[in-house]
Design an enzyme around this catalytic site. Structure first.
Site, PDB file in Angstrom:
ATOM      1  CG  HIS A  85      -0.592   0.300   2.502  1.00 35.93           C
ATOM      2  ND1 HIS A  85      -0.292  -0.666   3.437  1.00 35.93           N
ATOM      3  CD2 HIS A  85      -0.391   1.477   3.123  1.00 35.93           C
ATOM      4  CE1 HIS A  85       0.070  -0.088   4.569  1.00 35.93           C
ATOM      5  NE2 HIS A  85       0.019   1.216   4.410  1.00 35.93           N
ATOM      6  CG  ASP A 219       0.377  -4.036   2.764  1.00 38.05           C
ATOM      7  OD1 ASP A 219       0.882  -3.540   1.752  1.00 38.05           O
ATOM      8  OD2 ASP A 219      -0.391  -3.409   3.522  1.00 38.05           O
ATOM      9  CB  SER A 649       2.736   1.689   6.529  1.00 39.86           C
ATOM     10  OG  SER A 649       1.477   1.325   6.961  1.00 39.86           O
TER      11      SER A 649
HETATM   12  N1  ARG Z   1      -4.788   0.465   7.658  1.00 34.05           N
HETATM   13  C1  ARG Z   1      -3.536   0.546   6.963  1.00 34.05           C
HETATM   14  C2  ARG Z   1      -2.984   1.961   7.059  1.00 34.05           C
HETATM   15  O1  ARG Z   1      -3.502   2.766   7.749  1.00 34.05           O
HETATM   16  C3  ARG Z   1      -3.648   0.092   5.545  1.00 34.05           C
HETATM   17  C4  ARG Z   1      -4.356   1.029   4.633  1.00 34.05           C
HETATM   18  C5  ARG Z   1      -4.419   0.601   3.196  1.00 34.05           C
HETATM   19  N2  ARG Z   1      -5.379  -0.475   2.977  1.00 34.05           N
HETATM   20  C6  ARG Z   1      -6.727  -0.321   2.784  1.00 34.05           C
HETATM   21  N3  ARG Z   1      -7.457  -1.385   2.623  1.00 34.05           N
HETATM   22  N4  ARG Z   1      -7.339   0.840   2.718  1.00 34.05           N
HETATM   23  O2  ARG Z   1      -2.275   2.511   6.249  1.00 34.05           O
HETATM   24  N1  GLU Z   2      -1.316   1.272   7.652  1.00 41.81           N
HETATM   25  C1  GLU Z   2      -0.700   2.308   8.442  1.00 41.81           C
HETATM   26  C2  GLU Z   2       0.321   3.135   7.652  1.00 41.81           C
HETATM   27  O1  GLU Z   2       0.195   3.300   6.469  1.00 41.81           O
HETATM   28  C3  GLU Z   2      -0.115   1.695   9.646  1.00 41.81           C
HETATM   29  C4  GLU Z   2      -1.217   1.311  10.513  1.00 41.81           C
HETATM   30  C5  GLU Z   2      -1.220   2.122  11.770  1.00 41.81           C
HETATM   31  O2  GLU Z   2      -1.824   3.197  11.793  1.00 41.81           O
HETATM   32  O3  GLU Z   2      -0.595   1.633  12.710  1.00 41.81           O
HETATM   33  O4  GLU Z   2       1.218   3.714   8.192  1.00 41.81           O
END
Ligand code: ARG
Ligand code: GLU
Length: 714
Positions: A85, A219, A649
């Protein structure tokens, strides 16, 4: 050993078990505050192995990837791993109908096939230093021109730090402006795409599984940093060579088990650990519930169309993901804070703080917060609500119309500059093309209707733009009819008309623009935004910021023998903890890891998020797991107690020996309130197991030649 208590109220009321260590720690202070405890928890290396001024160390293998993620070096030829991502934008840009790398994945068979990415950079930290004394020395909180003095001192320090070098530098406030650190960075600009799994692996589970455990998302994506012949940063050139890092992470295939030490080393973006209870109230009772509601509506509309039309599903996939990501986190955050009785805890803590502060300068601080938050909450809500309505995937065509403002301004000038206009038109045409590629009028019409209604219902009248008066007068307040008319009359709801309008735009079109109902609607909101909301919101925010700075100082005096960790501010931090499952609710126990079996269990061709690629199923049924096998399957993800947030991330997750065991990519839903208050029982970061990564590269993608340059510890 010095007793490390973080201020966080949780620790005052809940005893922290040895497995859970809250905090995002400053690398140069590990020796002072953390290393002893880290070693007690199993860490076998020293503080200098993580951060050292003179020797190659882990920090030399960690980068800011792009603008908001972390990445790490995994070979001495500049190979880098981050999340799928995080690499998504780059992968998407290289994708076309003939080469659909998002769907099929991409693997450069050798370095000549790696793909160049304009504007993608990685940032190494060369060094950091506490400069608090130089920045703040001699300045009292009421010194006149204090902020200007601070800025001047900062500018000077930055200039000195970068003189005669190609490094860049910046200074960031810590502890809400009570400390300052200088960072010297080296930025590499030639970063090429090496490999990425198909989205069905890299985004497996999609928004359905996002923020959730148990998780099965592969990921990751791979890039390579290139340098000039002297190993220094350079713009892209075919003469550039793979960057030779000072350090890269060895990779462990040994895996981890419950209780094993883990450490995350990366760039957490932002947290608010030291805010008062009124702030939590504002977030959980006033602002976020309203934002959640409006996003729920948006998502429902988009989903409805996505379900009936696969083309729309693709068009709105990124938008829906963007809306959904924070939406889901906010929901989890409210639940988590509630379960933790967070407001109650803060209030109890504040009562004892108040008792202590009564005879000090800080006596009125909490009262000041109370009074300012009444208005601050209203304006924070109004500000964010308006953004939701106009900008953040709200009224799409209406927002688009604002793209013509610059063109209009160019024609409004006394002397018209033809070159400027030609350039503006070319830029605009590019933007319009990419906008309409992912535009579906029926969705936008429904979105526009619903957000206009919700704005009116949910915000106080003083925040209502004039357009509502017009709707009342001309349409008897019927927003449906108004939107219906807008969509049939406006230029911007039609791609061909808009493209032609941009292409042939001339002086006489300024009037046409001014008369367009979408543009008028935009202007009306923009006026409210610029005149009614922003000036006051900015002023209140500055006051809150100032209070936060004083309150932070006061809290550090109040708990003078505690060790504090600063709120995340997108600087390099160390979090450490242990591999641990958890109990999300009564009667349910989550294990600490998932496996390939779970991917096969979720497989469902009818659910887009759960379509497992045929090749992966083949490998599974053939049990062709190679050296990545553990207990008859392949490990996929694991959870641990490291305190992380957005920006982490792509961060390296290492074991007690400092070997890479995975790549951080998310947090578990029950614990996302850790941005405000950490709960050791529930807060878990989610890591992609490096064995799944190598299995995919080696067995799935047949790109095993990439493993040759890695340092693999068996
Ligand atoms: N929760 C993760 C973050 O905050 C992954 C976000 C990307 N994935 C998604 N399905 N939207 O970045
Ligand atoms: N998916 C999040 C990012 O892009 C990390 C998840 C979190 O917030 O810990 O940094």
């Amino acid at each position: 050993m010095k007793n490390i208590i973080s201020l966080l109220i949780v620790s005052v009321f809940i005893s922290i078990s040895a497995e859970a260590k809250e905090g995002m720690w400053i690398p140069i202070l590990l020796k002072k505050y953390n290393i002893e405890e880290m070693q007690q928890m199993g860490f076998k290396l020293t503080a200098e192995d993580i951060y050292s001024v003179n020797e190659a160390c882990m920090k030399d293998a960690v980068v800011i990837f792009g603008g908001g993620c972390t990445g790490e070096l995994i070979s001495d030829e500049g190979l880098l791993i981050t999340n799928h991502h995080c690499g998504f934008g780059a992968i998407q840009k290289h994708s076309s109908v003939e080469h659909d790398y998002l769907t099929n994945g991409f693997w450069a068979k050798d370095k000549s096939e790696e793909l160049i990415n304009e504007n993608l950079k990685v940032t190494f930290l060369k060094g950091m230093k506490d400069v608090t004394e130089t920045v703040l020395g001699g300045l009292e909180s009421d010194t006149e021109g204090r902020l200007d003095s601070i800025q001047n001192r900062i500018d000077k320090l930055v200039e000195e730090a970068t003189k005669d070098s190609h490094y860049s530098a910046h200074i960031k406030p810590f502890f809400h402006g009570n400390q300052y650190f200088l960072f010297v960075n080296e930025v590499y600009k030639d970063v090429r795409l090496v490999g990425a799994p198909p989205s069905a692996i890299g985004k497996f589970g999609g928004d359905t599984d996002n923020w959730m455990w148990p998780r099965h998302t592969g990921d990751f994506s791979l890039f390579r940093i290139y340098a000039n012949k002297d190993n220094e940063p350079a713009e892209y050139s075919k003469d550039n060579v793979p960057y030779k890092p000072l350090k890269h992470f060895p990779i462990s295939l040994k895996g981890v088990k419950e209780g094993d030490f883990t450490m995350v080393f990366g760039y957490p973006g932002s947290t608010e650990q030291y805010v008062p209870a009124v702030h939590l109230k504002m977030i959980t009772e006033q602002v976020n519930p309203a934002l959640i509601d409006i996003r729920t509506q948006k998502l429902n509309i988009i989903k409805k169309y996505q379900e009936t039309d696969p083309a729309v599903r693709i068009q709105y996939a990124t938008k829906a993901a963007r809306i959904s990501n924070s939406w889901k986190r906010w929901i989890g955050e409210i639940k988590g804070l509630d379960k933790l009785n967070a407001i109650d805890k803060k209030e109890k803590y504040e009562a004892s703080f108040q008792e202590w502060a009564n005879d000090k300068d800080y006596a009125n601080m909490l009262k000041d917060y109370q009074s300012i938050y009444k208005t601050y909450g209203e304006y924070k809500l109004a500000y964010n609500y308006l953004l939701e309505v106009v900008y953040r995937n709200g009224m799409e065509a209406v927002n688009l119309s604002s793209q013509f403002k610059k063109l209009k301004a160019a024609y409004d000038k006394d002397e018209i500059d033809i070159d400027e206009i030609t350039k503006l038109k070319t830029d605009l045409e590019k933007r319009l093309t990419s906008f309409y590629k992912d535009y579906y009028k029926e969705i936008d019409k429904e979105l526009t209707t619903i957000v206009l209604k919700m704005y009116k219902e949910n915000l106080d009248e003083r925040f209502h733009p004039d357009i509502y008066k017009y709707i009342d007068k001309k349409y008897k307040g019927n927003i449906n009819k108004y939107v219906e008319a807008l969509f049939s009359k406006s230029i911007f709801t039609n791609q061909e008309v808009t493209m032609a309008f941009a292409k042939n735009f001339s002086a006489k079109d300024v009037k046409k623009l001014d008369k367009d109902p979408a543009y008028q609607l935009f202007q009306s909101f923009y006026k409210t935004y610029g005149k009614t909301i922003v000036p006051k919101y900015k002023k209140l925010s500055a006051q809150v910021k100032d209070l936060n700075s004083q309150y932070m100082k006061a809290q550090m005096e109040f708990k003078s023998d505690a060790v504090f960790y600063p709120d995340a501010n997108f600087t390099l931090r160390v979090s450490y903890g242990k591999v641990a499952g958890y109990e999300p609710k009564d009667g349910v126990v989550f294990k600490n890891h998932t496996t390939l079996n779970g991917i096969i269990e979720k497989d469902n061709p009818d659910i887009y998020d759960y379509r497992v690629p045929a090749r992966l199923k083949e490998l599974y049924y053939a049990k062709d797991f190679g050296q990545y096998e553990s207990n008859g399957t392949v490990p996929v993800c694991f959870v641990a107690t490291n305190h992380t947030t957005g920006g982490n991330s792509g961060s390296p997750v290492v074991n007690a020996n400092g070997e890479l065991i995975g790549v951080n990519f998310d947090r578990a839903w029950e614990g996302v309130m850790s941005d405000l208050m950490f709960n050791p029982e529930q807060c878990r970061n989610i890591t992609l197991d490096i064995r799944y990564v190598l299995f995919l590269i080696d067995k799935f993608a047949d790109a095993g030649y990439l493993l040759d340059e890695m340092t693999i510890v068996k």
